[in-house]
Design a protein around this motif. Structure first.
Motif, PDB file in Angstrom:
ATOM      1  N   ARG A  12       0.837  -1.208   0.000  1.00 42.34           N
ATOM      2  CA  ARG A  12       0.000   0.000   0.000  1.00 42.34           C
ATOM      3  C   ARG A  12       0.872   1.258   0.000  1.00 42.34           C
ATOM      4  O   ARG A  12       0.514   2.259  -0.597  1.00 42.34           O
ATOM      5  CB  ARG A  12      -0.948   0.001   1.195  1.00 42.34           C
TER       6      ARG A  12
ATOM      7  N   MET B 289       2.076   1.817  -3.481  1.00 42.27           N
ATOM      8  CA  MET B 289       1.038   2.404  -4.326  1.00 42.27           C
ATOM      9  C   MET B 289       0.622   3.802  -3.893  1.00 42.27           C
ATOM     10  O   MET B 289      -0.200   4.439  -4.546  1.00 42.27           O
ATOM     11  CB  MET B 289      -0.199   1.500  -4.346  1.00 42.27           C
TER      12      MET B 289
ATOM     13  N   VAL C 155      -1.160   4.519  -1.382  1.00 44.83           N
ATOM     14  CA  VAL C 155      -2.449   4.504  -0.711  1.00 44.83           C
ATOM     15  C   VAL C 155      -2.250   4.790   0.774  1.00 44.83           C
ATOM     16  O   VAL C 155      -3.139   5.261   1.471  1.00 44.83           O
ATOM     17  CB  VAL C 155      -3.132   3.131  -0.926  1.00 44.83           C
TER      18      VAL C 155
ATOM     19  N   ARG D 175       2.828   6.738 -10.430  1.00 45.56           N
ATOM     20  CA  ARG D 175       1.921   5.721  -9.887  1.00 45.56           C
ATOM     21  C   ARG D 175       0.684   5.547 -10.766  1.00 45.56           C
ATOM     22  O   ARG D 175       0.045   4.509 -10.748  1.00 45.56           O
ATOM     23  CB  ARG D 175       1.483   6.113  -8.480  1.00 45.56           C
TER      24      ARG D 175
ATOM     25  N   TYR E 261      -2.470  -2.104  -9.999  1.00 41.77           N
ATOM     26  CA  TYR E 261      -2.550  -2.521  -8.602  1.00 41.77           C
ATOM     27  C   TYR E 261      -3.741  -3.439  -8.392  1.00 41.77           C
ATOM     28  O   TYR E 261      -4.829  -3.204  -8.899  1.00 41.77           O
ATOM     29  CB  TYR E 261      -2.689  -1.273  -7.728  1.00 41.77           C
TER      30      TYR E 261
ATOM     31  N   PRO F  47      -5.497  -4.823  -5.069  1.00 37.93           N
ATOM     32  CA  PRO F  47      -5.452  -4.814  -3.605  1.00 37.93           C
ATOM     33  C   PRO F  47      -5.781  -6.187  -3.033  1.00 37.93           C
ATOM     34  O   PRO F  47      -6.377  -7.025  -3.718  1.00 37.93           O
ATOM     35  CB  PRO F  47      -6.516  -3.807  -3.204  1.00 37.93           C
TER      36      PRO F  47
ATOM     37  N   GLU G  31      -8.923   1.891  -3.289  1.00 39.41           N
ATOM     38  CA  GLU G  31      -7.460   1.774  -3.291  1.00 39.41           C
ATOM     39  C   GLU G  31      -6.921   1.812  -4.722  1.00 39.41           C
ATOM     40  O   GLU G  31      -5.867   2.380  -4.982  1.00 39.41           O
ATOM     41  CB  GLU G  31      -7.020   0.477  -2.601  1.00 39.41           C
TER      42      GLU G  31
ATOM     43  N   SER H 297      -4.749   5.034  -6.226  1.00 40.69           N
ATOM     44  CA  SER H 297      -3.416   4.908  -6.797  1.00 40.69           C
ATOM     45  C   SER H 297      -3.367   5.475  -8.218  1.00 40.69           C
ATOM     46  O   SER H 297      -2.300   5.714  -8.757  1.00 40.69           O
ATOM     47  CB  SER H 297      -2.955   3.450  -6.778  1.00 40.69           C
TER      48      SER H 297
ATOM     49  N   MET I 115      -9.131   6.022   3.911  1.00 39.18           N
ATOM     50  CA  MET I 115      -8.141   4.950   3.925  1.00 39.18           C
ATOM     51  C   MET I 115      -8.116   4.214   5.259  1.00 39.18           C
ATOM     52  O   MET I 115      -7.347   3.289   5.453  1.00 39.18           O
ATOM     53  CB  MET I 115      -6.756   5.531   3.630  1.00 39.18           C
TER      54      MET I 115
END
Lengths: 293, 392
Positions: free
Chosen positions: A45, A48, A50, A70, A75, A77, B209, B213, B375
């Motif tokens: 994470r 990335m 995040v 990025r 990605y 998750p 997420e 990104s 998040m």
């Protein structure tokens, strides 16, 4: 090339990722291994963007990674998720557009990828109408549709049926063959061993092993198995090696150096016949157990 | 690689297109349209009922005039019934009108008569009582050896005096304010919930997420807010068009002319007020970890929206004037004051600028909480926790 440089993440007083450094070279497939809570997902994470790193940095092609870089990363998750109520093609195309792909190209690529995964006829169905295995395939499509320059996949094989695993492997190989670095985490050690160029083992937030699979396997202590024609108990009398285990005609010993193999063979032949004398090469699973113990 | 500054458009387009295919949304919009049409229909049906007005009179002569006017209204097929109410004196007529016991009062004024109303004029009452008074005066003057026309008509003029004059029809202004308030309240609640749900859906599915990104979270937030604002405004415009169409069909053009300036101001206030609330609704969604949590994280917002609504339509005087300058509250309070004719020309303009500044501050503040909460997937957050963590 992706480089993690002393990456650290703290949650309150708990250090989830502790001073982690390693590289994913161009065209390399790097397996990221570790138990639950070892810090794999937290690390990914941070790669990335995040999650913010508490310390250290992620570098892309020898410069600190930016949001623009990025945007070209793919990605997947750990906890899977797309829009359950949106048609499949529409949402993978939307995600591609967010990565900067034009609307037309996004639909075209989405159609081609869905076709490749045998989902061409499901393109207009809502995601939630698909089986779990097929939803996983859509997730893979979502990760690669923007033709990423770097792939970060958290447990990409979990929940995949054997057919999908093969599809996934073929796809990853395609990416590495064009020079794309791929970092993926997995619990399936046999798969990691079979696929990866490099393996990074994480335990309690720290890197405990990092290397080419073969290197790692041979990095441990040199052990041999000796099978003789009669009782092998005499090895206990030799002072220059460590006896790990003796049972009947079989002994497992640890040698200080490779040259000691000849010495052991000579000793054994002096006492009778020798059926087998072989180096024990541990599997990645063995190494994993050892370094994370 | 293109810059990410306009990615919000993709997000907004998705919000709109997903919503336009959502059956719940389509059904609820259709239902609201049916309600508007039904409301106008009911009003139209009620307009067919006879209106009874009580007229305070100081003596029998005045009482006879009222009875005569009632007969005229009846003959003219007007849906109006006039009833005389006996008062002791001209003074008590005034009292009865001002305390509401009577709708109007008829008193002597020199050689003629004077009609007294409270805050607004009733055209029908004035027409028929005026005719009755005129007829009576002409008859009496003629009997007293009528010489000239001027003499014949002497005393037949009827000035209509108001004790508390008011430019507009108060009832229509009040109803207009409530309708605007209701539209904003419904939009803020329905679309607010939709925004919160769309945020938590992304958070719950972790697709956020993947999105985070790919694009800056600010772009995601802006896209969501704008997409839903466009939808909400579109819905309100649709409802307004149907409402205006209904008023035209039912021949209520007077009312329309009166509501027009209010509608004109309502649109910009709605837009700005909604933007600010939408940002806060996005925070509500981000605070939750599952869609079930939205019920509890949205409690402060549903309360706020209700306070804005009731504050806007129920307050009067100084309170309303103050609220009409407070961001978000001004959305309902200021157009209501414009409708009632209470606001000077510059007041809505100033309130709009304050609302704009307020909305910007709220957006910035909401963005920080949204970013923090989005998040944080392990547990539900409160507004206060998100604020504290956002400040770290």
């Amino acid at each position: 090339m992706l480089r993690l440089d002393r990456l650290t993440r703290r949650f309150g007083g708990h250090v989830a990722v502790d001073d982690v450094s390693f590289e994913v070279g161009d065209g390399q497939l790097v397996g990221f291994v570790g138990g639950n809570g070892a810090g794999k997902t937290t690390t990914m994470r941070m790669v990335m963007g995040v999650l913010q790193a508490s310390a250290g940095e992620v570098r892309w092609n020898d410069a600190p990674v930016t949001a623009i870089d990025r945007r070209e990363f793919g990605y997947m998750p750990e906890e899977r998720g797309l829009y359950p109520k949106q048609p499949v093609l529409e949402q993978v195309a939307y995600l591609a557009q967010l990565h900067g792909v034009s609307a037309h190209d996004a639909r075209e690529r989405g159609t081609a990828l869905l076709d490749r995964f045998g989902l061409a006829d499901r393109a207009k169905d809502k995601l939630e109408a698909l089986s779990l295995g097929n939803q996983q395939r859509v997730q893979i499509v979502a990760a690669v549709i923007a033709r990423p320059k770097m792939l970060v996949l958290d447990e990409p094989f979990s929940g995949l049926d054997p057919g999908a695993v093969d599809d996934m492997v073929a796809l990853l190989r395609e990416f590495t063959s064009t020079g794309t670095p791929v970092l993926f985490s997995s619990h399936q050690l046999d798969l990691v061993e079979r696929l990866c160029d490099r393996i990074v083992i994480l335990s309690r937030g720290r890197v405990v092993a990092d290397g080419v699979a073969d290197e790692l396997r041979r990095s441990g202590p040199l052990r041999h198995r000796l099978v003789t024609g009669n009782d092998a108990g005499w090895v206990r009398d030799l002072g220059w090696l460590d006896v790990i285990d003796v049972g009947g005609d079989t002994a497992v010993v640890q040698l200080a150096a490779a040259e000691d193999t000849d010495r052991l063979l000579t000793e054994a032949l002096r006492r009778g016949s020798v059926r087998e004398l072989a180096e024990i090469v541990p599997s990645v699973a063995d190494i994993y157990r050892e370094v994370t113990a | 690689m293109k810059s990410t500054n306009s990615v919000w458009r993709l997000v907004a387009v998705r919000e709109v297109s997903v919503k336009l295919r959502d059956r719940n949304f389509l059904v609820s919009t259709a239902l609201m349209l049916v309600l508007v049409v039904a409301a106008i229909g009911i009003q139209f049906a009620f307009a067919g009922h006879t209106d009874t007005k009580k007229i305070a009179v100081p003596n029998a002569t005045a009482s006879k005039l009222v009875t005569a006017a009632d007969r005229m209204a009846d003959t003219a097929d007007a849906k109006l019934e006039l009833q005389p109410r006996q008062a002791d004196s001209a003074k008590s007529v005034t009292e009865m009108v001002s305390d509401g016991t009577a709708d109007a009062g008829l008193v002597r004024s020199g050689d003629g008569w004077r009609l007294i109303g409270k805050s607004s004029r009733n055209t029908d009452v004035a027409t028929y009582l005026g005719q009755a008074v005129q007829q009576d005066a002409v008859r009496r003057n003629a009997a007293a050896s009528g010489t000239t026309l001027a003499q014949l008509q002497k005393g037949s003029q009827l000035p209509y005096e108001l004790l508390a004059p008011n430019d507009d029809d108060e009832g229509a202004a009040r109803v207009g304010g409530v309708v605007f308030g209701m539209l904003f309240y419904l939009a803020a609640l329905l679309f607010g919930m939709a925004i919160a749900n769309s945020v938590v859906e992304e958070k719950q599915n972790r697709i956020v997420e993947i999105i985070a990104s790919a694009i800056p979270l600010r772009q995601l937030l802006i896209g969501k807010i704008i997409g839903n604002t466009v939808l909400a405004l579109g819905q309100v415009v649709l409802l307004s068009l149907v409402g205006v169409g209904g008023l035209l069909v039912t021949d209520n053009t007077d009312l329309l002319g009166q509501l027009a300036p209010g509608i004109g101001w309502f649109v910009p206030f709605f837009l700005i007020g909604f933007l600010a609330l939408a940002a806060l609704w996005a925070v509500v969604g981000a605070l939750a970890t599952r869609s079930e949590d939205v019920q509890s994280t949205s409690a402060p917002m549903t309360a706020l929206v209700a306070i804005v609504f009731f504050g806007g339509i129920l307050t009067t005087g100084v309170f309303q004037a103050v609220l009409s300058f407070v961001p978000i509250f001004s959305t309902i309070a200021m157009p209501a004051r414009v409708l009632a004719g209470d606001a000077a020309w510059w007041e809505p303009l100033v309130a709009l600028l304050i609302a704009l500044a307020g909305a910007y501050a709220i957006l910035r503040f909401a963005e920080r909480m949204y970013r923090t909460a989005l998040m944080q997937t392990s547990h539900k957050l409160s507004f206060r926790q998100a604020l504290r963590q956002g400040a770290e």
